[in-house]
Design a protein around this motif. Structure first.
Motif, PDB file in Angstrom:
ATOM      1  N   VAL A  47       0.830  -1.201   0.000  1.00  0.00           N
ATOM      2  CA  VAL A  47       0.000   0.000   0.000  1.00  0.00           C
ATOM      3  C   VAL A  47       0.868   1.257   0.000  1.00  0.00           C
ATOM      4  O   VAL A  47       0.560   2.246  -0.668  1.00  0.00           O
ATOM      5  CB  VAL A  47      -0.977  -0.007   1.198  1.00  0.00           C
ATOM      6  N   ALA A  51       0.826   4.307  -2.757  1.00  0.00           N
ATOM      7  CA  ALA A  51       0.759   5.742  -2.441  1.00  0.00           C
ATOM      8  C   ALA A  51       1.845   6.506  -3.184  1.00  0.00           C
ATOM      9  O   ALA A  51       1.576   7.562  -3.780  1.00  0.00           O
ATOM     10  CB  ALA A  51       0.894   5.949  -0.935  1.00  0.00           C
ATOM     11  N   VAL A  63      -8.422   2.272  -2.603  1.00  0.00           N
ATOM     12  CA  VAL A  63      -7.651   1.045  -2.412  1.00  0.00           C
ATOM     13  C   VAL A  63      -8.449   0.059  -1.558  1.00  0.00           C
ATOM     14  O   VAL A  63      -9.041   0.435  -0.542  1.00  0.00           O
ATOM     15  CB  VAL A  63      -6.301   1.343  -1.734  1.00  0.00           C
ATOM     16  N   VAL A  82      -5.219  -2.333   5.619  1.00  0.00           N
ATOM     17  CA  VAL A  82      -5.281  -1.502   4.413  1.00  0.00           C
ATOM     18  C   VAL A  82      -5.728  -0.093   4.772  1.00  0.00           C
ATOM     19  O   VAL A  82      -5.156   0.904   4.306  1.00  0.00           O
ATOM     20  CB  VAL A  82      -6.224  -2.128   3.374  1.00  0.00           C
ATOM     21  N   CYS A  86      -3.754   3.438   4.301  1.00  0.00           N
ATOM     22  CA  CYS A  86      -4.341   4.551   3.547  1.00  0.00           C
ATOM     23  C   CYS A  86      -4.351   5.826   4.394  1.00  0.00           C
ATOM     24  O   CYS A  86      -4.065   6.919   3.884  1.00  0.00           O
ATOM     25  CB  CYS A  86      -5.755   4.209   3.098  1.00  0.00           C
ATOM     26  N   ASN A  89      -1.350   7.745   4.318  1.00  0.00           N
ATOM     27  CA  ASN A  89      -1.104   8.374   3.017  1.00  0.00           C
ATOM     28  C   ASN A  89      -2.376   9.045   2.518  1.00  0.00           C
ATOM     29  O   ASN A  89      -2.748   8.928   1.348  1.00  0.00           O
ATOM     30  CB  ASN A  89      -0.629   7.326   2.015  1.00  0.00           C
ATOM     31  N   ALA A  90      -3.022   9.777   3.425  1.00  0.00           N
ATOM     32  CA  ALA A  90      -4.353  10.317   3.141  1.00  0.00           C
ATOM     33  C   ALA A  90      -4.347  11.414   2.079  1.00  0.00           C
ATOM     34  O   ALA A  90      -5.416  11.811   1.610  1.00  0.00           O
ATOM     35  CB  ALA A  90      -4.975  10.851   4.434  1.00  0.00           C
ATOM     36  N   LEU A  93      -4.574   8.458  -0.932  1.00  0.00           N
ATOM     37  CA  LEU A  93      -5.281   7.185  -0.840  1.00  0.00           C
ATOM     38  C   LEU A  93      -6.607   7.318  -0.098  1.00  0.00           C
ATOM     39  O   LEU A  93      -6.708   8.019   0.907  1.00  0.00           O
ATOM     40  CB  LEU A  93      -4.418   6.130  -0.145  1.00  0.00           C
ATOM     41  N   PRO A  95      -9.545   4.844   1.590  1.00  0.00           N
ATOM     42  CA  PRO A  95      -9.712   3.448   1.991  1.00  0.00           C
ATOM     43  C   PRO A  95     -11.111   2.900   1.736  1.00  0.00           C
ATOM     44  O   PRO A  95     -12.116   3.484   2.119  1.00  0.00           O
ATOM     45  CB  PRO A  95      -9.428   3.491   3.492  1.00  0.00           C
TER      46      PRO A  95
END
Length: 292
Positions: A47, A51, A63, A82, A86, A89-90, A93, A95
């Motif tokens: 993941v 990102a 994702v 997951v 995410c 890495n907002a 990404l 979720p």
């Protein structure tokens, strides 16, 4: 997430490698899927890798993984893992989660926990891999909880590359992925936001019929190069469904680079392109006005 800085939102990206190296599918099915798609991405990304890949391209990505433990006997990548990756890495990404509908009350508890504790914005269902009909009443408590939360339910539709070429298709049955079953779901849960994933071969017309008839049913364009899109899908994307069609790649099986290069050559009206690439997804996911 700075929506204004993004060039696109990819609504269909798979997390296929857990932080401990665990793969999302049995090795035989992973290998068959790679052969079927002949992907141009050199390896299975984590993941965090996803990102970095999307950040470099100024894109956001939805994702998810698929929990098919009952049908396959293979433990899934945990959806909370997951979602946490995410969240780290907002900026790029978004979720989604997955639950196994055969797990009944446990699946419902998991849906609520993922919504309340991990901020997931939707759930991915893969009827053919998970071996269930989407209109099976066993799923209705899950849809009720997703609808109440204002989240999205995204369903694989049509043929799948998973199991393709394996003896007996790996036991995976295509019948579960007819998108017409989603008409019942959309009728019984009128406020549930639904995405029919992929050009729905061999049921493309069924998908178009459901999406034009039910206001909250959308179609994502993942899993196929745009140069292979059926002509009626292109026609509807340009007209009746111009506000309900979404860019999706199916990364890492198909890269957004490849998808976008072929999409550029597709006969899509200039005013529709930005809707498909970003605007429709931003509205569906509640990202409009999110510029920071």
């Amino acid at each position: 997430m700075n929506l204004g800085a993004l060039v696109a939102i990819d609504v269909h990206v798979h997390a296929e490698l857990g932080k401990d190296g665990h793969q999302s599918l049995p090795a035989e099915l992973m290998a068959a899927s790679a052969r079927y798609f002949r992907g141009d991405h050199p390896r299975t990304p984590t993941v965090a890798d996803i990102a970095a890949y999307y950040r470099e391209r100024r894109m956001a990505a939805v994702v998810f993984t698929v929990d098919a433990r009952t049908a396959t006997g293979h433990p899934p990548i945990p959806s909370d893992e997951v979602a946490e990756a995410c969240a780290a890495n907002a900026d790029v990404l978004i979720p989604f989660a997955s639950v196994d509908p055969w797990r009944g009350a446990d699946a419902l508890l998991q849906v609520r926990a993922l919504l309340d504790g991990y901020g997931v914005r939707g759930f991915k269902f893969h009827p053919s891999l998970q071996a269930f009909h989407p209109d099976d009443r066993m799923c209705y408590p899950l849809y009720e909880a997703i609808e109440a939360a204002g989240a999205v339910a995204l369903f694989h539709s049509g043929q799948t590359g998973i199991g393709a070429g394996v003896r007996g298709g790996g036991g995976i049955r295509l019948k579960y992925a007819n998108p017409l079953a989603l008409d019942d779901v959309a009728a019984d849960f009128p406020d549930l936001r639904i995405v029919i994933a992929h050009p729905s071969f061999p049921w493309q017309d069924e998908a178009l019929a459901v999406a034009t008839h039910k206001p909250l049913v959308h179609i994502d364009l993942s899993g196929w190069s745009p140069k292979y899109f059926p002509p009626q899908l292109v026609r509807y994307a340009n007209t009746l469904l111009s506000d309900k069609v979404l860019f999706g790649s199916d990364f890492p099986l198909i890269t957004p680079d490849r998808w976008l290069a072929d999409f550029e050559k597709l006969d899509i009206r200039p005013e529709v392109r930005p809707k498909i690439l970003k605007q429709n997804a931003a509205r569906l996911l509640g990202l409009e006005g999110n510029d920071a």
